[in-house]
Design an enzyme around this catalytic site. Structure first.
Site, PDB file in Angstrom:
ATOM      1  N   TYR A 158       0.993   1.866   4.468  1.00  0.00           N
ATOM      2  CA  TYR A 158       1.014   0.459   4.043  1.00  0.00           C
ATOM      3  C   TYR A 158      -0.411  -0.066   3.858  1.00  0.00           C
ATOM      4  O   TYR A 158      -0.719  -0.723   2.861  1.00  0.00           O
ATOM      5  CB  TYR A 158       1.769  -0.377   5.086  1.00  0.00           C
ATOM      6  CG  TYR A 158       1.866  -1.860   4.765  1.00  0.00           C
ATOM      7  CD1 TYR A 158       2.817  -2.339   3.867  1.00  0.00           C
ATOM      8  CD2 TYR A 158       1.022  -2.786   5.379  1.00  0.00           C
ATOM      9  CE1 TYR A 158       2.916  -3.693   3.582  1.00  0.00           C
ATOM     10  CE2 TYR A 158       1.114  -4.149   5.093  1.00  0.00           C
ATOM     11  CZ  TYR A 158       2.070  -4.601   4.200  1.00  0.00           C
ATOM     12  OH  TYR A 158       2.156  -5.946   3.920  1.00  0.00           O
ATOM     13  N   SER A 192      -2.998  -7.954   2.031  1.00  0.00           N
ATOM     14  CA  SER A 192      -2.665  -8.187   3.440  1.00  0.00           C
ATOM     15  C   SER A 192      -3.959  -8.054   4.241  1.00  0.00           C
ATOM     16  O   SER A 192      -4.941  -7.486   3.751  1.00  0.00           O
ATOM     17  CB  SER A 192      -1.668  -7.103   3.870  1.00  0.00           C
ATOM     18  OG  SER A 192      -1.509  -7.084   5.267  1.00  0.00           O
TER      19      SER A 192
HETATM   20  N1  LIG Z   1       5.353 -11.056   6.101  1.00  0.00           N
HETATM   21  C1  LIG Z   1       4.136 -10.662   6.474  1.00  0.00           C
HETATM   22  O1  LIG Z   1       3.793 -10.702   7.664  1.00  0.00           O
HETATM   23  C2  LIG Z   1       3.151 -10.185   5.438  1.00  0.00           C
HETATM   24  C3  LIG Z   1       1.827 -10.000   5.819  1.00  0.00           C
HETATM   25  C4  LIG Z   1       0.912  -9.546   4.885  1.00  0.00           C
HETATM   26  C5  LIG Z   1       1.305  -9.301   3.585  1.00  0.00           C
HETATM   27  N2  LIG Z   1       2.610  -9.475   3.228  1.00  0.00           N
HETATM   28  C6  LIG Z   1       2.989  -9.165   1.855  1.00  0.00           C
HETATM   29  O2  LIG Z   1       3.501 -10.341   1.241  1.00  0.00           O
HETATM   30  C7  LIG Z   1       4.523 -10.000   0.300  1.00  0.00           C
HETATM   31  C8  LIG Z   1       5.786 -10.783   0.610  1.00  0.00           C
HETATM   32  O3  LIG Z   1       6.173 -10.504   1.933  1.00  0.00           O
HETATM   33  P1  LIG Z   1       7.442 -11.221   2.607  1.00  0.00           P
HETATM   34  O4  LIG Z   1       7.266 -11.025   4.065  1.00  0.00           O
HETATM   35  O5  LIG Z   1       7.608 -12.582   2.059  1.00  0.00           O
HETATM   36  O6  LIG Z   1       8.612 -10.251   2.096  1.00  0.00           O
HETATM   37  P2  LIG Z   1      10.197 -10.395   2.292  1.00  0.00           P
HETATM   38  O7  LIG Z   1      10.671  -9.107   2.862  1.00  0.00           O
HETATM   39  O8  LIG Z   1      10.554 -11.641   2.994  1.00  0.00           O
HETATM   40  O9  LIG Z   1      10.697 -10.528   0.766  1.00  0.00           O
HETATM   41  C9  LIG Z   1      10.438  -9.508  -0.140  1.00  0.00           C
HETATM   42  C10 LIG Z   1      11.310  -9.715  -1.373  1.00  0.00           C
HETATM   43  O10 LIG Z   1      10.991  -8.668  -2.295  1.00  0.00           O
HETATM   44  C11 LIG Z   1      12.206  -8.182  -2.853  1.00  0.00           C
HETATM   45  N3  LIG Z   1      12.051  -6.808  -3.304  1.00  0.00           N
HETATM   46  C12 LIG Z   1      11.914  -5.696  -2.544  1.00  0.00           C
HETATM   47  N4  LIG Z   1      11.878  -4.618  -3.317  1.00  0.00           N
HETATM   48  C13 LIG Z   1      11.948  -5.032  -4.606  1.00  0.00           C
HETATM   49  C14 LIG Z   1      11.965  -4.371  -5.861  1.00  0.00           C
HETATM   50  N5  LIG Z   1      11.868  -3.036  -5.939  1.00  0.00           N
HETATM   51  N6  LIG Z   1      12.055  -5.113  -6.979  1.00  0.00           N
HETATM   52  C15 LIG Z   1      12.133  -6.457  -6.912  1.00  0.00           C
HETATM   53  N7  LIG Z   1      12.148  -7.142  -5.752  1.00  0.00           N
HETATM   54  C16 LIG Z   1      12.055  -6.435  -4.610  1.00  0.00           C
HETATM   55  C17 LIG Z   1      13.212  -8.286  -1.704  1.00  0.00           C
HETATM   56  O11 LIG Z   1      14.558  -8.262  -2.188  1.00  0.00           O
HETATM   57  C18 LIG Z   1      12.807  -9.605  -1.064  1.00  0.00           C
HETATM   58  O12 LIG Z   1      13.509 -10.684  -1.620  1.00  0.00           O
HETATM   59  C19 LIG Z   1       4.694  -8.483   0.401  1.00  0.00           C
HETATM   60  O13 LIG Z   1       3.944  -7.869  -0.612  1.00  0.00           O
HETATM   61  C20 LIG Z   1       4.107  -8.143   1.753  1.00  0.00           C
HETATM   62  O14 LIG Z   1       3.618  -6.822   1.822  1.00  0.00           O
HETATM   63  C21 LIG Z   1       3.535  -9.926   4.113  1.00  0.00           C
END
Ligand SMILES: NC(=O)c1ccc[n+]([C@@H]2O[C@H](COP(=O)([O-])OP(=O)(O)OC[C@H]3O[C@@H](n4cnc5c(N)ncnc54)[C@H](O)[C@@H]3O)[C@@H](O)[C@H]2O)c1
Length: 307
Positions: A192, A179
């Site tokens: 985080y 991130s």
């Molecule tokens: N959305 C943002 O703004 C953002 C920014 C920077 C980094 N990220 C990173 O990108 C990645 C994806 O983010 P997103 O926003 O698409 O997430 P999201 O919340 O839309 O989806 C996350 C998915 O992970 C699954 N999940 C959660 N815990 C789990 C577990 N223990 N085992 C298996 N599956 C599990 C959830 O059920 C969900 O389907 C994450 O690592 C997040 O930290 C996101």
């Protein structure tokens, strides 16, 4: 590794090192202007965690459209099934598994099952993650432990499960979701940020360690993704002063950028991509006190919220 430290050998090693370092710098500059061609992933097995929602789902759809066999892994069976159905309704090739990626034994069992059902994984995308968002002292032990288990430890378990076959075949690609919070400190996100810095550390040190493997591991690639704010619902209260400069990105647009980076074997990218250079050649070169004043000016980040 043992070294001959006689003056002549040290001078010879130093000159050779300087030559190689310069070669790598020139190669990086060249790659910046002329990036690798996109590789072909038709028939490759791409395992993505967290495919039930957000960027995981969007990446799964895109890899399937490129002809890959996509292995969808999520803790949530319903949403994962939805993604699986979306892929198969487009005539894509998909498999679905329910797995809590924090459970090391479950991850090892998953690896065994995937190997039998689908074959060796070519591309592993460690995507599942969560983001508790509140001042540091208000974050509970339970929240922090769960977040570290998903955001950090699960990455390690999955790599331990799938790397051996990649090393065996000298073929594979590990992709991790860090991130912008893994490149700079942001308020309300202290644990985080720690987890996302850790992801970058794991990826970098693994790439370094594999270089010294006695066998050739040059066929194993690494890509670390550092998105800023993507509209998936994970970041519930974004705070952005200059909307046109740092707008919230849609999950599909982020997935387009991620898949392109993987196909071109890029080592690390930010989303949006220009933040990489402002971070590396701006923020990182400043003393932290000065960088923090810039952050105040841009006033972007996330507000605290309860889930
Ligand atoms: N959305 C943002 O703004 C953002 C920014 C920077 C980094 N990220 C990173 O990108 C990645 C994806 O983010 P997103 O926003 O698409 O997430 P999201 O919340 O839309 O989806 C996350 C998915 O992970 C699954 N999940 C959660 N815990 C789990 C577990 N223990 N085992 C298996 N599956 C599990 C959830 O059920 C969900 O389907 C994450 O690592 C997040 O930290 C996101």
């Amino acid at each position: 590794m043992t070294h001959d430290n006689s003056p002549l050998h040290v001078i010879r090693d130093l000159l050779w090192t300087i030559l190689l370092v310069n070669y790598e710098i020139l190669r990086s500059i060249f790659k910046w202007f002329i990036p690798n061609k996109r590789k072909d992933v038709r028939g490759e097995v791409v395992l993505i965690t967290g495919t039930g929602h957000g960027m995981g789902r969007e990446m799964a759809l895109r890899f399937a459209r490129l002809g890959a066999k996509v292995v969808c892994v999520d803790i949530n069976p319903q949403s994962n099934e939805e993604t699986y159905n979306m892929i198969t309704s487009e005539l894509g090739y998909a498999f679905k598994y329910v797995c809590d990626v924090t459970d090391r034994a479950a991850v090892m069992a998953l690896a065994e099952k995937v190997r039998k059902d689908v074959g060796d994984v070519d591309i592993l995308v460690n995507n599942a993650g969560i983001m508790p968002c509140k001042p540091f002292l208000q974050q509970t032990e339970k929240e922090i432990r769960l977040m570290m288990d998903i955001n950090v430890n699960a990455n390690i378990w999955l790599i331990q499960a799938f790397l051996p076959a990649m090393v065996e075949r000298n073929h594979g690609h590990i992709v991790a979701m860090s991130s912008m919070a893994g490149l700079m400190g942001l308020r309300n996100l202290v644990p985080y940020c720690g987890s996302k810095y850790a992801v970058r550390g794991i990826m970098e040190s693994l790439a370094i360690e594999l270089r010294s493997e006695p066998r050739d591991t040059s066929g194993i690639k690494f890509t670390t993704i550092c998105p800023y704010i993507v509209n998936t619902g994970l970041c519930k209260k974004p705070r952005i002063r200059f909307q046109s400069l740092m707008k919230v990105i849609e999950a599909g647009d982020a997935a387009d950028i991620i898949v392109d980076a993987v196909l071109r074997d890029l080592l690390e990218i930010t989303i949006p991509t220009r933040l990489y250079y402002s971070n590396r050649f701006g923020y990182r070169l400043l003393p932290l006190t000065a960088a923090a004043i810039f952050l105040d000016f841009f006033d972007t980040g996330v507000e605290a919220h309860d889930d």
